[in-house]
Design a protein around this motif. Structure first.
Motif, PDB file in Angstrom:
ATOM      1  N   TYR A  39       0.851  -1.186   0.000  1.00  0.00           N
ATOM      2  CA  TYR A  39       0.000   0.000   0.000  1.00  0.00           C
ATOM      3  C   TYR A  39       0.891   1.241   0.000  1.00  0.00           C
ATOM      4  O   TYR A  39       1.831   1.335   0.786  1.00  0.00           O
ATOM      5  CB  TYR A  39      -0.904   0.022   1.237  1.00  0.00           C
ATOM      6  CG  TYR A  39      -1.847  -1.157   1.307  1.00  0.00           C
ATOM      7  CD1 TYR A  39      -3.081  -1.125   0.670  1.00  0.00           C
ATOM      8  CD2 TYR A  39      -1.489  -2.320   1.994  1.00  0.00           C
ATOM      9  CE1 TYR A  39      -3.937  -2.215   0.718  1.00  0.00           C
ATOM     10  CE2 TYR A  39      -2.337  -3.406   2.051  1.00  0.00           C
ATOM     11  CZ  TYR A  39      -3.562  -3.350   1.408  1.00  0.00           C
ATOM     12  OH  TYR A  39      -4.412  -4.430   1.462  1.00  0.00           O
ATOM     13  N   ASP A  40       0.577   2.196  -0.883  1.00  0.00           N
ATOM     14  CA  ASP A  40       1.385   3.416  -0.954  1.00  0.00           C
ATOM     15  C   ASP A  40       0.471   4.628  -1.073  1.00  0.00           C
ATOM     16  O   ASP A  40      -0.543   4.594  -1.780  1.00  0.00           O
ATOM     17  CB  ASP A  40       2.338   3.370  -2.141  1.00  0.00           C
ATOM     18  CG  ASP A  40       3.431   4.421  -2.032  1.00  0.00           C
ATOM     19  OD1 ASP A  40       4.505   4.113  -1.476  1.00  0.00           O
ATOM     20  OD2 ASP A  40       3.196   5.570  -2.477  1.00  0.00           O
ATOM     21  N   ARG A  41       0.869   5.719  -0.404  1.00  0.00           N
ATOM     22  CA  ARG A  41       0.052   6.926  -0.374  1.00  0.00           C
ATOM     23  C   ARG A  41       0.053   7.671  -1.707  1.00  0.00           C
ATOM     24  O   ARG A  41      -0.873   8.432  -2.000  1.00  0.00           O
ATOM     25  CB  ARG A  41       0.532   7.856   0.735  1.00  0.00           C
ATOM     26  CG  ARG A  41       1.914   8.431   0.565  1.00  0.00           C
ATOM     27  CD  ARG A  41       2.341   9.254   1.783  1.00  0.00           C
ATOM     28  NE  ARG A  41       1.402  10.296   2.093  1.00  0.00           N
ATOM     29  CZ  ARG A  41       0.616  10.332   3.177  1.00  0.00           C
ATOM     30  NH1 ARG A  41       0.689   9.359   4.074  1.00  0.00           N
ATOM     31  NH2 ARG A  41      -0.221  11.311   3.379  1.00  0.00           N
ATOM     32  N   GLU A  42       1.073   7.494  -2.531  1.00  0.00           N
ATOM     33  CA  GLU A  42       1.128   8.215  -3.801  1.00  0.00           C
ATOM     34  C   GLU A  42       0.036   7.732  -4.743  1.00  0.00           C
ATOM     35  O   GLU A  42      -0.413   6.588  -4.673  1.00  0.00           O
ATOM     36  CB  GLU A  42       2.503   8.048  -4.438  1.00  0.00           C
ATOM     37  CG  GLU A  42       3.615   8.716  -3.644  1.00  0.00           C
ATOM     38  CD  GLU A  42       4.992   8.487  -4.233  1.00  0.00           C
ATOM     39  OE1 GLU A  42       5.081   7.898  -5.331  1.00  0.00           O
ATOM     40  OE2 GLU A  42       5.981   8.883  -3.590  1.00  0.00           O
ATOM     41  N   PRO A  45       2.866   5.375  -9.704  1.00  0.00           N
ATOM     42  CA  PRO A  45       4.334   5.256  -9.693  1.00  0.00           C
ATOM     43  C   PRO A  45       5.049   6.495 -10.193  1.00  0.00           C
ATOM     44  O   PRO A  45       6.236   6.685  -9.904  1.00  0.00           O
ATOM     45  CB  PRO A  45       4.593   4.054 -10.600  1.00  0.00           C
ATOM     46  CG  PRO A  45       3.367   3.932 -11.452  1.00  0.00           C
ATOM     47  CD  PRO A  45       2.234   4.404 -10.612  1.00  0.00           C
ATOM     48  N   ASP A  46       4.358   7.360 -10.943  1.00  0.00           N
ATOM     49  CA  ASP A  46       4.992   8.559 -11.493  1.00  0.00           C
ATOM     50  C   ASP A  46       4.470   9.827 -10.830  1.00  0.00           C
ATOM     51  O   ASP A  46       4.588  10.922 -11.396  1.00  0.00           O
ATOM     52  CB  ASP A  46       4.742   8.634 -13.008  1.00  0.00           C
ATOM     53  CG  ASP A  46       5.254   7.401 -13.733  1.00  0.00           C
ATOM     54  OD1 ASP A  46       6.378   6.963 -13.424  1.00  0.00           O
ATOM     55  OD2 ASP A  46       4.522   6.879 -14.604  1.00  0.00           O
ATOM     56  N   ALA A  47       3.941   9.707  -9.624  1.00  0.00           N
ATOM     57  CA  ALA A  47       3.307  10.856  -8.969  1.00  0.00           C
ATOM     58  C   ALA A  47       4.291  11.946  -8.601  1.00  0.00           C
ATOM     59  O   ALA A  47       3.933  13.114  -8.528  1.00  0.00           O
ATOM     60  CB  ALA A  47       2.548  10.388  -7.728  1.00  0.00           C
ATOM     61  N   ARG A  48       5.552  11.587  -8.356  1.00  0.00           N
ATOM     62  CA  ARG A  48       6.545  12.605  -7.980  1.00  0.00           C
ATOM     63  C   ARG A  48       7.933  12.146  -8.416  1.00  0.00           C
ATOM     64  O   ARG A  48       8.149  10.973  -8.731  1.00  0.00           O
ATOM     65  CB  ARG A  48       6.538  12.839  -6.466  1.00  0.00           C
ATOM     66  CG  ARG A  48       6.981  11.640  -5.644  1.00  0.00           C
ATOM     67  CD  ARG A  48       7.094  11.974  -4.161  1.00  0.00           C
ATOM     68  NE  ARG A  48       7.446  10.803  -3.375  1.00  0.00           N
ATOM     69  CZ  ARG A  48       8.692  10.395  -3.164  1.00  0.00           C
ATOM     70  NH1 ARG A  48       9.702  11.067  -3.693  1.00  0.00           N
ATOM     71  NH2 ARG A  48       8.935   9.315  -2.441  1.00  0.00           N
ATOM     72  N   ASP A  49       8.839  13.097  -8.435  1.00  0.00           N
ATOM     73  CA  ASP A  49      10.238  12.769  -8.698  1.00  0.00           C
ATOM     74  C   ASP A  49      10.753  11.863  -7.583  1.00  0.00           C
ATOM     75  O   ASP A  49      10.515  12.126  -6.398  1.00  0.00           O
ATOM     76  CB  ASP A  49      11.054  14.067  -8.745  1.00  0.00           C
ATOM     77  CG  ASP A  49      12.519  13.808  -8.994  1.00  0.00           C
ATOM     78  OD1 ASP A  49      12.898  13.604 -10.151  1.00  0.00           O
ATOM     79  OD2 ASP A  49      13.286  13.805  -8.013  1.00  0.00           O
ATOM     80  N   CYS A 132      -3.301   4.927  -1.292  1.00  0.00           N
ATOM     81  CA  CYS A 132      -3.713   4.407   0.020  1.00  0.00           C
ATOM     82  C   CYS A 132      -2.847   5.047   1.100  1.00  0.00           C
ATOM     83  O   CYS A 132      -1.792   4.507   1.470  1.00  0.00           O
ATOM     84  CB  CYS A 132      -3.598   2.887   0.060  1.00  0.00           C
ATOM     85  SG  CYS A 132      -4.681   2.019  -1.093  1.00  0.00           S
ATOM     86  N   ALA A 133      -3.259   6.199   1.577  1.00  0.00           N
ATOM     87  CA  ALA A 133      -2.516   6.927   2.606  1.00  0.00           C
ATOM     88  C   ALA A 133      -2.905   6.386   3.977  1.00  0.00           C
ATOM     89  O   ALA A 133      -4.059   6.522   4.408  1.00  0.00           O
ATOM     90  CB  ALA A 133      -2.807   8.416   2.520  1.00  0.00           C
TER      91      ALA A 133
END
Length: 368
Positions: A39-42, A45-49, A132-133
């Motif tokens: 589970y990842d809050r972003e 996969p390309d949400a940020r540098d 999923c934050a």
């Protein structure tokens, strides 16, 4: 039977955090036929540098990649020439130069984004749940645990692995420790198409990294893939000094030029000629030693477990943690046994390294 005694092959295993540690753990678990969800809050996969370049060492990070079956693919993507290191004085003169031997693959460089792509591409489709934050971990210590997300949803699970970094939302389930500001901050600047647009900086930095310091402030420049260089201006400043001072980008640049004003023009170009904004990165670390009482359904890896100054060990230890934890889960009769076995190895190792690096952010400012 208590939930903590669930056999790993039947356990619901949840990894929080899709960084190198979390993804490495998921990959190795799947190689052993053990289901896992990340589970990842972003939002994707390309949400940020994903940050700059990192070196993966033969005695930790590469061990994890070998266990993940990805070592040769890593070598195809890595930059062994990135191991070159230069030390400069304040005039820009080269005072020390480490050049890797031909064929040296002890700690080749790879961009963080490339490493993440490699790991993500190795996982079964749908392994990572984006957006999923995590708010926190509930449920009894012997399970089942419940993950509470910011959107109000919940997930029941038998093992929670906190791989969610410095300000982990999993960590409070086992530890009251909180990261403390080191007193040192990095200010990151980016340079694109450097060989054409910034040839002077490209020549100073070379194919790897270059460092200069005067005892009060420092500068570390690092070549990344794709003809990029990232520069980190290192200072003793209050945390959040730019925001607290209400400084605009022009104000920040003027203040930096005042502080670094006695440095050579070629070095000052790393302050004045950057492409895009500065990025403030205060350096935090967990108290030393950091450990916790065994919990049969929650454990930590990487920065969530042992946040240290950024001196080339963080990602390597996170990935080694991941490999050790996945191997412990695959080889244990119960989840409880796996967590005990993993922490028996990981905690002493991380405490020893944290003691070695305690206060080491200050060493980056040294002109010796």
């Amino acid at each position: 039977m208590k939930e903590a005694s669930v056999p790993p092959s039947h356990a619901r295993i949840s990894i929080v955090g899709a960084g190198p540690g979390g993804l490495t753990c998921a990959r190795i678990l799947q190689r052993h036929g053990i289901p896992v969800t990340v589970y990842d809050r972003e939002s994707g996969p390309d949400a940020r540098d994903q940050g700059g370049s990192l070196d993966l060492h033969a005695d930790n990070g590469q061990i994890a990649l070998r266990a993940a079956g990805l070592l040769e693919e890593f070598f195809r993507l890595a930059r062994p020439e990135g191991q070159e290191m230069r030390k400069l004085d304040l005039t820009g003169k080269l005072t020390a130069h480490l050049v890797p031997e031909p064929g040296d693959r002890f700690k080749p460089e790879i961009d963080r984004g490339k490493l993440r792509e490699l790991l993500l591409g190795s996982l079964a489709p749908g392994t990572v749940r984006w957006g999923c934050a995590l708010d926190g971990v509930g449920g009894p210590a012997d399970g089942p645990r419940r993950l509470h997300f910011a959107d109000g949803s919940t997930v029941e699970t038998d093992l929670v692995i906190g791989a969610d970094g410095a300000f982990s939302r999993v960590r409070p389930a086992v530890s009251d420790a909180a990261p403390q500001y080191s007193g040192v901050s990095f200010l990151e600047a980016w340079f694109d198409d450097v060989d054409n647009r910034h040839p002077g900086i490209a020549e100073l930095v070379g194919p790897g990294g270059a460092h200069a310091a005067d005892g009060l402030r420092a500068m570390f420049a690092q070549r990344n893939g794709g003809d990029h260089i990232r520069v980190y201006l290192i200072q003793r400043v209050p945390a959040g000094w730019i925001r607290a001072g209400g400084l605009s980008p022009d104000d920040t640049r003027a203040l930096l030029l005042e502080r670094y004003g006695h440095w050579a023009p070629g070095l000052l170009a790393m302050i004045t000629d950057n492409d895009g904004p500065y990025v403030d990165r205060p350096i935090f670390a967990l108290p030393v030693p950091h450990s916790w009482a065994h919990n049969p359904t929650v454990t930590l890896l990487g920065d969530a477990a042992h946040l240290m100054p950024p001196l080339g060990v963080g990602v390597n230890l996170a990935m080694l943690d991941a490999a050790d934890l996945a191997a412990a889960v695959a080889g244990a009769d119960t989840i409880d046994d796996a967590v005990r076995r993993y922490e028996k190895t990981m905690l002493p190792r991380s405490i020893d390294m944290a003691r070695h690096l305690e206060g080491a952010a200050e060493h980056l400012l040294s002109d010796r």
